[in-house]
Scaffold this motif. Sequence first.
Motif, PDB file in Angstrom:
ATOM      1  N   UNK A  19       0.831  -1.213   0.000  1.00 29.56           N
ATOM      2  CA  UNK A  19       0.000   0.000   0.000  1.00 29.56           C
ATOM      3  C   UNK A  19       0.871   1.271   0.000  1.00 29.56           C
ATOM      4  N   UNK A  20       2.053   1.180   0.614  1.00 25.08           N
ATOM      5  CA  UNK A  20       2.943   2.336   0.696  1.00 25.08           C
ATOM      6  C   UNK A  20       3.845   2.471  -0.536  1.00 25.08           C
ATOM      7  N   UNK A  21       3.738   1.541  -1.444  1.00 26.38           N
ATOM      8  CA  UNK A  21       4.649   1.551  -2.588  1.00 26.38           C
ATOM      9  C   UNK A  21       4.219   2.565  -3.649  1.00 26.38           C
ATOM     10  N   UNK A  22       5.145   2.865  -4.532  1.00 26.55           N
ATOM     11  CA  UNK A  22       4.902   3.866  -5.587  1.00 26.55           C
ATOM     12  C   UNK A  22       3.704   3.500  -6.454  1.00 26.55           C
ATOM     13  N   UNK A  23       3.584   2.225  -6.760  1.00 32.54           N
ATOM     14  CA  UNK A  23       2.484   1.803  -7.644  1.00 32.54           C
ATOM     15  C   UNK A  23       1.105   2.048  -7.014  1.00 32.54           C
ATOM     16  N   UNK A  24       1.073   2.234  -5.702  1.00 32.41           N
ATOM     17  CA  UNK A  24      -0.202   2.462  -5.019  1.00 32.41           C
ATOM     18  C   UNK A  24      -0.399   3.936  -4.683  1.00 32.41           C
ATOM     19  N   UNK A  25       0.401   4.805  -5.302  1.00 36.00           N
ATOM     20  CA  UNK A  25       0.386   6.226  -4.907  1.00 36.00           C
ATOM     21  C   UNK A  25      -0.979   6.885  -5.095  1.00 36.00           C
ATOM     22  N   UNK A  26      -1.766   6.386  -6.039  1.00 32.57           N
ATOM     23  CA  UNK A  26      -3.073   7.009  -6.261  1.00 32.57           C
ATOM     24  C   UNK A  26      -4.204   6.363  -5.470  1.00 32.57           C
ATOM     25  N   UNK A  27      -3.872   5.309  -4.741  1.00 30.00           N
ATOM     26  CA  UNK A  27      -4.903   4.649  -3.934  1.00 30.00           C
ATOM     27  C   UNK A  27      -4.990   5.363  -2.590  1.00 30.00           C
ATOM     28  N   UNK A  28      -6.179   5.435  -2.048  1.00 26.44           N
ATOM     29  CA  UNK A  28      -6.378   6.211  -0.816  1.00 26.44           C
ATOM     30  C   UNK A  28      -6.626   5.351   0.422  1.00 26.44           C
ATOM     31  N   UNK A  29      -7.247   4.202   0.242  1.00 24.44           N
ATOM     32  CA  UNK A  29      -7.626   3.430   1.427  1.00 24.44           C
ATOM     33  C   UNK A  29      -7.402   1.933   1.227  1.00 24.44           C
ATOM     34  N   UNK A  30      -7.098   1.299   2.338  1.00 23.09           N
ATOM     35  CA  UNK A  30      -6.896  -0.156   2.368  1.00 23.09           C
ATOM     36  C   UNK A  30      -8.019  -0.752   3.210  1.00 23.09           C
ATOM     37  N   UNK A  31      -8.578  -1.836   2.747  1.00 26.23           N
ATOM     38  CA  UNK A  31      -9.621  -2.486   3.538  1.00 26.23           C
ATOM     39  C   UNK A  31      -9.578  -3.982   3.269  1.00 26.23           C
ATOM     40  N   UNK A  32     -10.374  -4.693   4.006  1.00 23.38           N
ATOM     41  CA  UNK A  32     -10.372  -6.142   3.817  1.00 23.38           C
ATOM     42  C   UNK A  32     -11.808  -6.598   3.647  1.00 23.38           C
ATOM     43  N   UNK A  33     -11.991  -7.418   2.673  1.00 23.48           N
ATOM     44  CA  UNK A  33     -13.316  -7.949   2.420  1.00 23.48           C
ATOM     45  C   UNK A  33     -13.472  -9.156   3.340  1.00 23.48           C
ATOM     46  N   UNK A  34     -14.301  -9.007   4.354  1.00 27.86           N
ATOM     47  CA  UNK A  34     -14.352 -10.037   5.404  1.00 27.86           C
ATOM     48  C   UNK A  34     -14.718 -11.420   4.889  1.00 27.86           C
ATOM     49  N   UNK A  35     -15.645 -11.484   3.973  1.00 27.83           N
ATOM     50  CA  UNK A  35     -16.100 -12.807   3.536  1.00 27.83           C
ATOM     51  C   UNK A  35     -15.049 -13.529   2.703  1.00 27.83           C
ATOM     52  N   UNK A  36     -14.403 -12.781   1.804  1.00 32.08           N
ATOM     53  CA  UNK A  36     -13.365 -13.423   1.001  1.00 32.08           C
ATOM     54  C   UNK A  36     -12.026 -13.364   1.717  1.00 32.08           C
ATOM     55  N   UNK A  37     -11.961 -12.481   2.748  1.00 28.99           N
ATOM     56  CA  UNK A  37     -10.738 -12.301   3.531  1.00 28.99           C
ATOM     57  C   UNK A  37      -9.571 -11.799   2.689  1.00 28.99           C
ATOM     58  N   UNK A  38      -9.861 -11.042   1.656  1.00 31.24           N
ATOM     59  CA  UNK A  38      -8.813 -10.488   0.801  1.00 31.24           C
ATOM     60  C   UNK A  38      -8.664  -8.992   1.059  1.00 31.24           C
ATOM     61  N   UNK A  39      -7.407  -8.551   1.086  1.00 25.87           N
ATOM     62  CA  UNK A  39      -7.155  -7.110   1.176  1.00 25.87           C
ATOM     63  C   UNK A  39      -7.427  -6.466  -0.176  1.00 25.87           C
ATOM     64  N   UNK A  40      -7.965  -5.241  -0.104  1.00 29.42           N
ATOM     65  CA  UNK A  40      -8.222  -4.487  -1.330  1.00 29.42           C
ATOM     66  C   UNK A  40      -7.903  -3.026  -1.077  1.00 29.42           C
ATOM     67  N   UNK A  41      -7.703  -2.287  -2.160  1.00 33.18           N
ATOM     68  CA  UNK A  41      -7.471  -0.849  -2.023  1.00 33.18           C
ATOM     69  C   UNK A  41      -8.541  -0.116  -2.820  1.00 33.18           C
TER      70      UNK A  41
END
Length: 178
Positions: free
Chosen positions: A21-43
């Motif tokens: 999330x802190x990497x350059x490729x994620x510079x335009x992403x604003x928030x990190x969250x987790x989809x509880x049911x699939x248990x996957x992180x998303x931005x």
Amino acid sequence: MARIINTAESQKRWKEQMKIFMSYQMRNEDALYIHNHTNQYQVCENKEFLQQLQDWKDKGLNLVLHKGNIRPFDYKKKKWVMLTINGDDLAGSDGDTISEMAFACKFLVAGFTYLFKYHSYKEIEKEIKSSLTYIKKKKEPIIEKPVCADCKKGISFCRTIDEKDYCLKCAVKYEKPL
Ligand SMILES: [Zn+2]
């Protein structure tokens, strides 16, 4: 669905995601969250987050944000804000459980949890507060300490069976055969 939330494991996974999330490729992403049911992180970007809020409202969810559930913190010399949004009618949805990400950060509050880059949060802070029920009343955050459904002891290791959390010791009694 039985899912184990383990402190060390959840923190390891969160730190890995933060690195990305802190990497350059994620510079335009604003928030990190987790989809509880699939248990996957998303931005997501702020505009997508605001759209999500709108979608929940369109579904008739009554969303509430307590001041105590807006939690700024420092990590790796940067500022972050973790938000947990609650509601009256979230039973059966993702908002009804503690996010593994919140668990990793020891914010033990059930609800929809998002972790914003600080400047991203500031950009839409007013819009967030005005688009749900914001409760400013000074009040302790709602802490839901995980408690074993059987022995009632606080637990940091748990196993969820039929939506009840058991400590690993008690879980053995309720474990269903696969
Ligand atoms: Zn127990």
